[in-house]
Enzyme design. Sequence first.
Site, PDB file in Angstrom:
ATOM      1  N   ARG A  80       4.013   5.838  18.477  1.00 57.08           N
ATOM      2  CA  ARG A  80       3.276   5.623  17.221  1.00 57.08           C
ATOM      3  C   ARG A  80       1.937   6.343  17.254  1.00 57.08           C
ATOM      4  O   ARG A  80       1.486   6.895  16.244  1.00 57.08           O
ATOM      5  CB  ARG A  80       3.068   4.126  16.982  1.00 57.08           C
ATOM      6  CG  ARG A  80       4.343   3.373  16.677  1.00 57.08           C
ATOM      7  CD  ARG A  80       4.068   2.048  16.009  1.00 57.08           C
ATOM      8  NE  ARG A  80       3.516   2.225  14.676  1.00 57.08           N
ATOM      9  CZ  ARG A  80       3.056   1.220  13.922  1.00 57.08           C
ATOM     10  NH1 ARG A  80       3.098  -0.020  14.375  1.00 57.08           N
ATOM     11  NH2 ARG A  80       2.571   1.455  12.717  1.00 57.08           N
ATOM     12  N   LYS A 134       0.814  -1.225   0.000  1.00 56.75           N
ATOM     13  CA  LYS A 134       0.000   0.000   0.000  1.00 56.75           C
ATOM     14  C   LYS A 134       0.849   1.278   0.000  1.00 56.75           C
ATOM     15  O   LYS A 134       0.524   2.244  -0.695  1.00 56.75           O
ATOM     16  CB  LYS A 134      -0.961   0.011   1.191  1.00 56.75           C
ATOM     17  CG  LYS A 134      -2.092  -1.009   1.091  1.00 56.75           C
ATOM     18  CD  LYS A 134      -3.048  -0.849   2.260  1.00 56.75           C
ATOM     19  CE  LYS A 134      -4.197  -1.834   2.177  1.00 56.75           C
ATOM     20  NZ  LYS A 134      -5.174  -1.617   3.265  1.00 56.75           N
ATOM     21  N   ASP A 158     -10.502   2.435   2.288  1.00 55.53           N
ATOM     22  CA  ASP A 158     -10.691   1.819   3.601  1.00 55.53           C
ATOM     23  C   ASP A 158     -11.560   2.674   4.518  1.00 55.53           C
ATOM     24  O   ASP A 158     -12.427   2.162   5.227  1.00 55.53           O
ATOM     25  CB  ASP A 158      -9.337   1.550   4.258  1.00 55.53           C
ATOM     26  CG  ASP A 158      -8.596   0.379   3.623  1.00 55.53           C
ATOM     27  OD1 ASP A 158      -9.270  -0.508   3.064  1.00 55.53           O
ATOM     28  OD2 ASP A 158      -7.356   0.358   3.687  1.00 55.53           O
ATOM     29  N   ASN A 206      -4.908   1.781  -1.781  1.00 58.69           N
ATOM     30  CA  ASN A 206      -5.403   0.399  -1.891  1.00 58.69           C
ATOM     31  C   ASN A 206      -6.188   0.157  -3.175  1.00 58.69           C
ATOM     32  O   ASN A 206      -6.644  -0.960  -3.417  1.00 58.69           O
ATOM     33  CB  ASN A 206      -6.249   0.020  -0.670  1.00 58.69           C
ATOM     34  CG  ASN A 206      -7.657   0.597  -0.714  1.00 58.69           C
ATOM     35  OD1 ASN A 206      -7.924   1.575  -1.422  1.00 58.69           O
ATOM     36  ND2 ASN A 206      -8.561   0.005   0.050  1.00 58.69           N
TER      37      ASN A 206
END
Length: 280
Positions: free
Chosen positions: A159, A69, A105, A90
Amino acid sequence: MAEGAKKAFVTGHPIAHSRSPKIHGHWLATYGIDGSYRAIDVAPADFAEFVRTLEANGYRGGNVTIPHKEAAFALVPRRDDAAEAIGAVNTLWFEDGTLCGGNTDGHGFAANLDEHAPGWAANGPAVVLGAGGASRAVIHALLERGVSDIRIVNRTLARAEELSHRFGSGVSAHGMAATGELLADAGLLVNTSALGMHGNEGLSADPVGLPAHALVTDLIYVPLETPLLAAARARNLKTVDGLGMLLHQAVPGFERWFGVRPEVTAELRRMIVADLGAKK
């Protein structure tokens, strides 16, 4: 298949597990379209060449999944707003000879909730478990629908902080220890992590602290009822499983390649559920 048949694909590495050929094959048959949609395993080292030769090989476009991706994002000369926001592609298609990349998505996530929990976006603060690629798509969809308080919870705080900085105002980052406090006034809990998947059983968060009006959804669809959804259902909370996201994210690509906007029907869902059961 006739010479002029429309061709599309899904590529990843590995790819044999993908249900996308069944979904698109069902729609091709339903709408009587002369076309094909096949799974193609492409190693990362070969991906750029695969993309470069798409048009020469007769493809109108296709889907891209793990681990390609981000590479697809870098390769396409034109990207839609969702792909830009999420940082991954995607779906590929051609416009006037130019290869374009999009990300469906977030659309799939929102459309799944629209179908099974209309009005979900008005529920209030959202807690998002996980900080990977799926989390980026969910956060983009939440912001698009006007959710102004989004709380990312992740084992690795750095993250979560990276996503908070990426998406800006209204998106905050938290460690796992803060989960209980964050759920106390949340109206939506979304699991984007792998916890709860077959082979990685575990409760991604305890929904016991959620308000009675809260909605709980899990992007995992194997199993359909994850430990998180089972715990939420035991509390009589509204739940939505992750299969609908897979089905709805496929809609925009099919329309681009084959010229018909397909419907996500109960028949399609039953077919994929049966396939999931057969391949457990």
